[in-house]
Design an enzyme around this catalytic site. Structure first.
Site: not given
Length: 764
Positions: A471, A654, A731
């Site tokens: 996206i 990571r 996010e």
């Protein structure tokens, strides 16, 4: 099968350019909105101009007279043709339970009430503007009223819990230092560059849907459910997405309606909703209110934390983001009370928007923490250090890892925080007041079942296929890096295919779970291929005969043993007689519950989200964390607000692709500035209608608003979250920034602004 944990460091963590970059900058990337089909017809929506009531009568004569009009759909010819789909938050696919063309009822302004289909887009648009509608209008409720607190309402019992422990009220009454305040965040809309588009084409009884989607398996199954057909008869295609931020995760009502139109005409139909229509035909971030009560002792140790939230939803749906699951566990506190209420209004159903719970709820908590620091005459960073915790204070589950204060230390050093003067208004530069503020960023490490098919060709090239999505986050690159790492091939020899429901199922591209979920499934498939090659190599006449298969790995185009024996991969494939070597993995998160382990992949194939949340991951909680520092400059006379500097330090396990990860965090910080100073969807309270539903009047930061942005990665290893130690960060960067800006505004002016966005008039 478990994903391999042995990482050579050849590709994973290497800062490479995104592999889809050339396609995008040259216009060669084909987005769903761009798909050309022969004999295409074009649809245009007619939407309601009232927010509550019913349709009395349509007047279609003028619209039907427009040259090129093929069909006009209204509830009068679509009623009963579509089945009701279950709401996304209740284990279904739909963004709302409102079925806009199944009855004359109007639930909200901008509701789809008719669809005009014509030979050209222009004809469809002209005819749509000529549709006249008589309504019976009722007085609409736009959202919150003026009361504080809002009326308490009982929400859907299937929604999240309200964490609590101890006696927060009693502890607050006894606290030496108290903060008792309200905060407000506004309605916000996604405004992705790629509009909400849908193209449907039937071939016999097979339907193909081209639509920008964050979840093609959800789209496929959801549309099939509404049409009453077998999901195997639906294909959803979305190889690229031009921005989504949560708005394209669930199935909106438009898709099945366009499929119905295409079926009626027996030809492809394409819909491009306008920017204005996008504000009501999909979801948005609802406005919220928060009552924060913090109590502490004189040393700054929290003794009471109470967080009650109110959120707006539509009449039929009790959607809520319930961010108290995060605010209740972030800091050490023996007494915690939380509650979330839903206030129903005559609005469309809200939904996911980047960091759905954390952006509004963390604004309240991190602003209140700053107010507490002021009341204690304590440095805001030190207040967070005093209340740092290694366990969830509500249930005592430990964090899998927690590097919050390491993030604060790194960011504070880079920002120069030690030079901050604590008194409001004490830092100035000519006509400008200078304010420095900080806040915590956090996001739960969610992870979901995922499948992938990996094929190693005899020429050493690799194909990875999974129905995941890029996206704009860099999924193509992260997945390719993972395959290149574990099969020991060059990045340019890996081809990744995404965004097609004919590929192995993958989870929704939301909740920052995609990299962790998909890359672990790809690594498992690669491990399967490695094991098969190793077994064949040790049982054949060759340089690796008789060695331990577990000691064989792939690196830099070679089969390599721990003892140093080597053989070129292409030579080994030819010598061992391998054609294409294919592996299909079904990854199940190590922290998944028993139910997900048993049914996860069945539900995944049905397009039903089965994510394991970081707030409750087995015997621990798992979060990515960060610290954000902001400098604001406010003109003494005009009160113009500028943000010349942002510094964020983040610990997210990571990092698979540092280049795209940095872009995500940098973009998140900029988004956070917009959340603090710009973004708000304005509502006419008399009519419950949006009034700034376009990019001309919906404010977002532009280049002139942003100057220096620094992103710092704090190294962190966490083997508990998943085999590859990935936490996810898409996010993370925009959480807490709004509070950091508000805290900096207070430091510059001495004015505490508790309602977003902060505008010039708030400081006059």
């Amino acid at each position: 099968m478990n994903a391999p944990t042995r990482i050579e460091g050849g590709m994973i963590g290497k800062p490479v350019p995104r592999i889809d970059g050339r396609l995008k900058v040259t216009g060669a990337a084909c987005y769903p909105s761009d798909v050309p089909l022969e004999d295409m017809a074009y649809a245009f929506l007619v939407t309601s101009s009232i927010a509550r009531g019913r349709i009395k009568e349509f007047h279609l004569e003028d619209a039907q007279a427009v040259d090129g009009v093929l069909d006009i759909l209204t509830y009068e010819n679509t009623k009963g043709k579509l089945r009701k789909a279950r709401f996304f938050s209740n284990g279904g696919h739909a963004s709302t339970t409102i079925m806009p063309m199944d009855s004359p009822k109007i639930w909200h302004e901008g509701q789809i009430i008719a669809i005009v289909i014509a030979e050209t887009y222009e004809a469809a648009r002209e005819a749509a503007y000529k549709v006249r509608v008589d309504y019976v209008e009722r007085k609409a409720t736009p959202g919150f009223d003026e009361r504080r607190p809002q009326p308490r309402q009982i929400s859907n019992p299937l929604s999240s819990s309200n964490p609590k422990v101890g006696n927060a009220d009693k502890a607050f009454e006894e606290a030496a230092v108290k903060v008792d305040v309200y905060y407000t965040t506004p309605t916000q809309h996604h405004n992705s560059i790629e509009l909400f588009t849908t193209t449907c084409v039937w071939s016999g009884d097979q339907l193909t849907v081209y639509e920008p989607s964050q979840y093609v398996y959800g789209l496929k199954n959801g549309v099939a459910k509404q049409l009453g057909i077998n999901p195997d008869r639906v294909r959803a295609v979305s190889p690229f997405v031009g921005g989504a931020f949560g708005s394209k995760a669930a199935v909106t009502p438009r898709t099945a309606l366009i499929a119905l139109a295409a079926k009626r005409l027996n030809r492809p139909v394409k819909l491009v909703a306008t920017r204005e229509q996008g504000y009501t035909v999909s979801s948005y971030r609802a406005e919220t209110q928060h009552h924060m009560k913090l109590g502490a002792d004189r040393a700054g140790k929290l003794t009471s934390l109470s967080h009650e939230g109110w959120e707006v939803s539509s009449r039929p749906d009790s959607y809520k983001v319930a961010g108290t699951e995060t605010t209740s566990l972030l800091y050490a506190c023996p007494n915690v009370y939380t509650k979330v209420n839903v206030v129903h209004a005559d609005r469309s159903t809200p939904g996911f928007m980047r960091s759905p719970p954390e952006v509004p709820y963390m604004f309240a908590l991190e602003s209140a923490m700053d107010e507490l620091a002021v009341a204690l005459a304590l440095d805001p960073v030190e207040l967070r250090r005093i209340n740092d915790t290694k366990v969830n204070p509500v249930n005592q589950k430990p964090y899998s890892s927690r590097s919050l204060m390491a993030c604060y230390d790194k960011a504070a050093e880079a920002f120069g925080w030690s030079k901050r003067k604590p008194e409001p208004g004490s830092m100035q530069d000519g006509d400008w007041l200078i304010g420095w503020g900080c806040a915590t960023a956090c996001y739960p490490t969610n992870v979901a079942p995922s499948e992938a098919r990996v094929t190693l060709a005899p020429n050493g090239t690799v194909r990875v296929q999974t129905a995941g999505h890029d996206i704009g986050t860099g999924a193509y690159t992260a997945i390719a890096l993972t395959a290149a790492e574990f099969l020991g091939v060059a990045l340019e020899d890996v081809n990744v295919e995404l965004g097609d429901s004919t590929l192995p199922p993958a989870p929704v591209a939301g909740g920052s779970n995609a990299t962790a979920s998909i890359c672990n499934s790809v690594a498992e498939a690669c491990e399967d291929i490695r094991e098969r090659l190793a077994q064949a190599a040790v049982h054949s006449d060759g340089p690796m005969r008789g060695v331990d298969p577990a000691s064989i790995h792939l690196s830099h185009g070679m089969l390599v043993t721990d003892e140093g024996k080597k053989e070129p991969l292409k030579d080994a494939l030819a010598r061992l007689g391998f054609g294409p070597v294919e592996a299909h993995s079904k990854y199940t998160p190590e922290v998944a519950s028993g139910a997900i382990k048993l049914l996860g992949h069945t539900l995944l194939s049905k397009g039903i989200p089965v994510m394991t949340p970081g707030t409750s991951a087995g015997d621990h909680v798992q979060y990515a964390l960060g610290a954000e520092f902001v400098e604001v400059r406010i003109h003494k006379r005009t009160r113009e607000i500028r943000v010349p500097r942002l510094v964020g330090a983040f610990a997210a396990g990571r990092i698979i692709s540092p280049t795209t990860a940095r872009s995500q965090l940098l973009g998140g910080l900029i988004w956070g500035v917009g959340s603090a100073l710009h973004e708000a969807t304005e509502i006419d309270r008399r009519t419950a209608r949006y009034v700034n539903d376009d990019l001309a009047e919906y404010l977002i930061p532009v280049n002139a608003d942003i100057r220096d942005v620094e992103v710092i990665f704090v190294p962190e290893e966490d083997s508990k979250v998943n085999a590859l130690g990935i936490k996810g960060l898409g996010e993370l960067g925009n959480v807490g920034t709004n509070a950091a800006v508000a805290n900096a505004v207070y430091h510059a002016t001495g004015r505490r602004i508790r309602e977003l966005p902060i505008r010039i008039e708030d400081l006059l």
